[in-house]
Design a protein around this motif. Structure first.
Motif, PDB file in Angstrom:
ATOM      1  N   MET A  85      32.713  45.935  43.361  1.00  0.00           N
ATOM      2  CA  MET A  85      33.278  46.863  44.320  1.00  0.00           C
ATOM      3  C   MET A  85      34.412  47.643  43.648  1.00  0.00           C
ATOM      4  O   MET A  85      35.197  47.089  42.897  1.00  0.00           O
ATOM      5  N   ARG A  86      34.463  48.928  43.931  1.00  0.00           N
ATOM      6  CA  ARG A  86      35.477  49.787  43.331  1.00  0.00           C
ATOM      7  C   ARG A  86      36.855  49.523  43.936  1.00  0.00           C
ATOM      8  O   ARG A  86      36.976  49.114  45.082  1.00  0.00           O
ATOM      9  N   SER A  87      37.874  49.881  43.181  1.00  0.00           N
ATOM     10  CA  SER A  87      39.239  49.769  43.690  1.00  0.00           C
ATOM     11  C   SER A  87      39.465  50.837  44.759  1.00  0.00           C
ATOM     12  O   SER A  87      38.744  51.839  44.828  1.00  0.00           O
ATOM     13  N   LEU A  88      40.477  50.630  45.564  1.00  0.00           N
ATOM     14  CA  LEU A  88      40.824  51.600  46.602  1.00  0.00           C
ATOM     15  C   LEU A  88      41.162  52.946  45.973  1.00  0.00           C
ATOM     16  O   LEU A  88      40.718  53.997  46.456  1.00  0.00           O
ATOM     17  N   LEU A  89      41.916  52.937  44.887  1.00  0.00           N
ATOM     18  CA  LEU A  89      42.295  54.179  44.219  1.00  0.00           C
ATOM     19  C   LEU A  89      41.061  54.920  43.704  1.00  0.00           C
ATOM     20  O   LEU A  89      40.954  56.144  43.861  1.00  0.00           O
ATOM     21  N   SER A  90      40.115  54.210  43.110  1.00  0.00           N
ATOM     22  CA  SER A  90      38.884  54.840  42.621  1.00  0.00           C
ATOM     23  C   SER A  90      38.068  55.420  43.767  1.00  0.00           C
ATOM     24  O   SER A  90      37.523  56.522  43.658  1.00  0.00           O
ATOM     25  N   THR A  91      37.992  54.692  44.868  1.00  0.00           N
ATOM     26  CA  THR A  91      37.246  55.168  46.036  1.00  0.00           C
ATOM     27  C   THR A  91      37.886  56.420  46.611  1.00  0.00           C
ATOM     28  O   THR A  91      37.193  57.395  46.936  1.00  0.00           O
ATOM     29  N   VAL A  92      39.202  56.428  46.719  1.00  0.00           N
ATOM     30  CA  VAL A  92      39.914  57.602  47.249  1.00  0.00           C
ATOM     31  C   VAL A  92      39.709  58.797  46.328  1.00  0.00           C
ATOM     32  O   VAL A  92      39.383  59.907  46.787  1.00  0.00           O
ATOM     33  N   ALA A  93      39.884  58.608  45.029  1.00  0.00           N
ATOM     34  CA  ALA A  93      39.703  59.707  44.076  1.00  0.00           C
ATOM     35  C   ALA A  93      38.275  60.229  44.113  1.00  0.00           C
ATOM     36  O   ALA A  93      38.040  61.446  44.105  1.00  0.00           O
ATOM     37  N   LEU A  94      37.318  59.321  44.157  1.00  0.00           N
ATOM     38  CA  LEU A  94      35.914  59.713  44.210  1.00  0.00           C
ATOM     39  C   LEU A  94      35.610  60.485  45.491  1.00  0.00           C
ATOM     40  O   LEU A  94      34.947  61.522  45.456  1.00  0.00           O
ATOM     41  N   GLY A  95      36.108  60.008  46.615  1.00  0.00           N
ATOM     42  CA  GLY A  95      35.863  60.679  47.892  1.00  0.00           C
ATOM     43  C   GLY A  95      36.484  62.055  47.956  1.00  0.00           C
ATOM     44  O   GLY A  95      35.842  63.030  48.377  1.00  0.00           O
TER      45      GLY A  95
END
Length: 159
Positions: free
Chosen positions: A1-11
């Motif tokens: 599972m991706r980190s929160l920061l990676s998910t936010v940046a990706l989104g």
């Protein structure tokens, strides 16, 4: 599972990229369909006016109208991208159909309900060209968000 920061940046990145692609699609698709916006401000500028009136007590200046409309378009795109990517990370079935059901849902909720209810545009009419253009725009947006999520996500996951 991706980190929160990676998910936010990706989104956010996927949403911004999709807003750009949607904008280009609309610029190419509108003229052949005879969908000239005329002299009326687009819904994004009207939304910016609403925010400006609430914050500053006056509408967006003529000089800044185009930029303010773009800020709304890209801001909404980034927010939708973030929401979609976060949902798809948590519930993978969200990405069913390459995200296209998400595109249809955003058209329904934003263009067909929110925009007219806020007075930023007309209620939808039973007119094929305009409805196909609007649906196509949102499907392009959603497909781009999902494509970026998968492509950039695969790059992030390689590390």
């Amino acid at each position: 599972m991706r980190s929160l920061l990676s998910t936010v940046a990706l989104g956010l990145g996927a949403g911004l990229a999709a807003a750009f692609v949607m904008d280009r699609f609309q610029a190419l698709a509108a003229p052949p369909l005879g969908l000239d916006k005329g002299n009326d401000d687009p819904a994004t500028v009207k939304a910016a006016d609403s925010v400006s009136r609430a914050v500053e007590g006056r509408p967006v200046t003529q000089k800044n109208r185009r930029r303010a409309g773009s800020a709304v378009h890209y801001g909404v795109g980034a927010a939708l991208g973030l929401g979609y990517v976060a949902a798809a990370e948590r519930w993978p079935e969200t990405a069913t159909g390459f995200g296209l059901p998400f595109g249809a849902l955003t058209m329904l909720l934003l263009d067909d309900l929110l925009v007219p209810a806020a007075g930023w545009g007309p209620w939808p009419e039973a007119e094929a060209k305009g409805n196909l253009y609007t649906l196509g725009s949102h499907l392009v947006f959603a497909g781009t968000v999902e494509g970026v999520r998968r492509g950039a996500g695969a790059l992030l996951d390689r590390d």
